[in-house]
Design a protein around this motif. Sequence first.
Motif, PDB file in Angstrom:
ATOM      1  N   VAL A  95     -23.593 125.575  -2.007  1.00 27.36           N
ATOM      2  CA  VAL A  95     -23.891 125.673  -3.435  1.00 27.36           C
ATOM      3  C   VAL A  95     -22.594 125.950  -4.189  1.00 27.36           C
ATOM      4  O   VAL A  95     -21.866 126.885  -3.873  1.00 27.36           O
ATOM      5  N   ALA A  96     -22.314 125.114  -5.188  1.00 26.67           N
ATOM      6  CA  ALA A  96     -21.067 125.251  -5.948  1.00 26.67           C
ATOM      7  C   ALA A  96     -21.273 125.937  -7.289  1.00 26.67           C
ATOM      8  O   ALA A  96     -20.314 126.374  -7.931  1.00 26.67           O
ATOM      9  N   GLY A  97     -22.531 126.033  -7.700  1.00 31.90           N
ATOM     10  CA  GLY A  97     -22.794 126.648  -8.999  1.00 31.90           C
ATOM     11  C   GLY A  97     -24.238 126.439  -9.420  1.00 31.90           C
ATOM     12  O   GLY A  97     -25.069 125.912  -8.668  1.00 31.90           O
ATOM     13  N   LEU A  98     -24.510 126.846 -10.645  1.00 30.92           N
ATOM     14  CA  LEU A  98     -25.865 126.795 -11.187  1.00 30.92           C
ATOM     15  C   LEU A  98     -25.805 126.295 -12.621  1.00 30.92           C
ATOM     16  O   LEU A  98     -24.918 126.671 -13.385  1.00 30.92           O
ATOM     17  N   LEU A  99     -26.737 125.421 -12.985  1.00 35.90           N
ATOM     18  CA  LEU A  99     -26.850 124.959 -14.366  1.00 35.90           C
ATOM     19  C   LEU A  99     -28.247 125.236 -14.881  1.00 35.90           C
ATOM     20  O   LEU A  99     -29.228 125.127 -14.138  1.00 35.90           O
ATOM     21  N   GLU A 100     -28.331 125.588 -16.157  1.00 40.80           N
ATOM     22  CA  GLU A 100     -29.623 125.875 -16.766  1.00 40.80           C
ATOM     23  C   GLU A 100     -30.073 124.706 -17.642  1.00 40.80           C
ATOM     24  O   GLU A 100     -29.278 123.836 -18.019  1.00 40.80           O
TER      25      GLU A 100
ATOM     26  N   GLU B  99     -35.525 123.955 -15.390  1.00 41.96           N
ATOM     27  CA  GLU B  99     -35.106 125.295 -15.821  1.00 41.96           C
ATOM     28  C   GLU B  99     -33.766 125.706 -15.218  1.00 41.96           C
ATOM     29  O   GLU B  99     -32.871 126.168 -15.911  1.00 41.96           O
ATOM     30  N   LYS B 100     -33.629 125.510 -13.921  1.00 40.72           N
ATOM     31  CA  LYS B 100     -32.364 125.825 -13.240  1.00 40.72           C
ATOM     32  C   LYS B 100     -32.150 124.836 -12.103  1.00 40.72           C
ATOM     33  O   LYS B 100     -33.095 124.474 -11.400  1.00 40.72           O
ATOM     34  N   ILE B 101     -30.918 124.401 -11.938  1.00 41.86           N
ATOM     35  CA  ILE B 101     -30.614 123.497 -10.830  1.00 41.86           C
ATOM     36  C   ILE B 101     -29.342 123.977 -10.121  1.00 41.86           C
ATOM     37  O   ILE B 101     -28.496 124.637 -10.729  1.00 41.86           O
ATOM     38  N   TYR B 102     -29.249 123.614  -8.850  1.00 42.05           N
ATOM     39  CA  TYR B 102     -28.067 123.989  -8.072  1.00 42.05           C
ATOM     40  C   TYR B 102     -27.086 122.825  -7.999  1.00 42.05           C
ATOM     41  O   TYR B 102     -27.467 121.669  -7.833  1.00 42.05           O
TER      42      TYR B 102
ATOM     43  N   PHE C 105     -21.883 117.853  -7.189  1.00 45.72           N
ATOM     44  CA  PHE C 105     -23.023 116.956  -7.049  1.00 45.72           C
ATOM     45  C   PHE C 105     -24.319 117.667  -7.432  1.00 45.72           C
ATOM     46  O   PHE C 105     -24.464 118.872  -7.260  1.00 45.72           O
ATOM     47  N   ALA C 106     -25.261 116.874  -7.949  1.00 44.15           N
ATOM     48  CA  ALA C 106     -26.586 117.395  -8.272  1.00 44.15           C
ATOM     49  C   ALA C 106     -27.584 116.255  -8.171  1.00 44.15           C
ATOM     50  O   ALA C 106     -27.215 115.076  -8.268  1.00 44.15           O
ATOM     51  N   LYS C 107     -28.852 116.563  -7.971  1.00 40.98           N
ATOM     52  CA  LYS C 107     -29.876 115.530  -7.825  1.00 40.98           C
ATOM     53  C   LYS C 107     -30.117 114.819  -9.154  1.00 40.98           C
ATOM     54  O   LYS C 107     -30.234 115.445 -10.203  1.00 40.98           O
ATOM     55  N   LYS C 108     -30.215 113.507  -9.075  1.00 45.05           N
ATOM     56  CA  LYS C 108     -30.422 112.686 -10.267  1.00 45.05           C
ATOM     57  C   LYS C 108     -31.731 113.017 -10.962  1.00 45.05           C
ATOM     58  O   LYS C 108     -31.828 112.961 -12.197  1.00 45.05           O
ATOM     59  N   SER C 109     -32.741 113.381 -10.200  1.00 51.22           N
ATOM     60  CA  SER C 109     -34.061 113.673 -10.765  1.00 51.22           C
ATOM     61  C   SER C 109     -34.075 114.917 -11.648  1.00 51.22           C
ATOM     62  O   SER C 109     -35.047 115.157 -12.363  1.00 51.22           O
ATOM     63  N   ASP C 110     -33.005 115.701 -11.618  1.00 56.86           N
ATOM     64  CA  ASP C 110     -32.937 116.923 -12.426  1.00 56.86           C
ATOM     65  C   ASP C 110     -32.378 116.668 -13.829  1.00 56.86           C
ATOM     66  O   ASP C 110     -32.225 117.612 -14.603  1.00 56.86           O
TER      67      ASP C 110
END
Length: 245
Positions: free
Chosen positions: A202-207, A188-191, A232-237
């Motif tokens: 935290v650089a931002g938010l993606l939905e 739903e939302k990732i950082y 950067f973001a976690k691959k599992s997301d």
Amino acid sequence: MQRHCIKFICIFFGLFLQVIDSQAEVYLSQKADSLFNEKKYKEAATIFEQLLDNHSVNRQNAFLKLAFISEQKGDFSKAIYFLSEYYEVNPSEATFDKINKIASENSFGGYARSDLNFILLLYHQYFIWTCLGLIAVVCYSFYTVFKKTIKKEAVALRHKITLVIFLIGILGFVNIGRLYKQGIVKNEKIYLRTDSSAGASVAGLLEKGSRVNIIGEKDVWLRLMLNGKVQFAKKSDFWIIGENW
């Protein structure tokens, strides 16, 4: 003699089991198609995804039907993911437009017709023809060099340079798809982070449903290019398009 007999028996049973597995996969594929035609979408989707995990199915058929099922369920982010996978197998302007239509209707980010996305569209659409063109030039250059070498004639420097440049060009062109990938947010939302660490700022938010350009990996983290910045973001997301081919 006994060792040869044992080896023969092992090979025989190995081939026998492969035939059985192949027949089972064909049966499952036919069953999935039958369930889809009967509008038993949930059961059909389970089998299609199982076959895709085993790399043992007509991928184009499975991706299209899973995209349709996801869209019917209202899971538009997953519908885009399966359409994107289909696009990787069979690129076309129609599929590209369908992906962007769903994204626009659901306000998903990352689908604008940027210069980079346009270049990737052309890359997928003309991949085969471009490769054939490069190979033709390499073959001609190689033939020219080889013929002159056989005749013990001097090989012009331009022919050697052309051969090397186009060999490098083929390698680079073929590997662009491996070096550069796209991913779709499945949660739903990732950082987004400034570095590959949970403790980074935290650089931002993606939905959910947003598409990102992936330019590398580091452990469990993906290196993304967003708005001209590396984040950067976690691959599992993410669902990563073309990851399991």
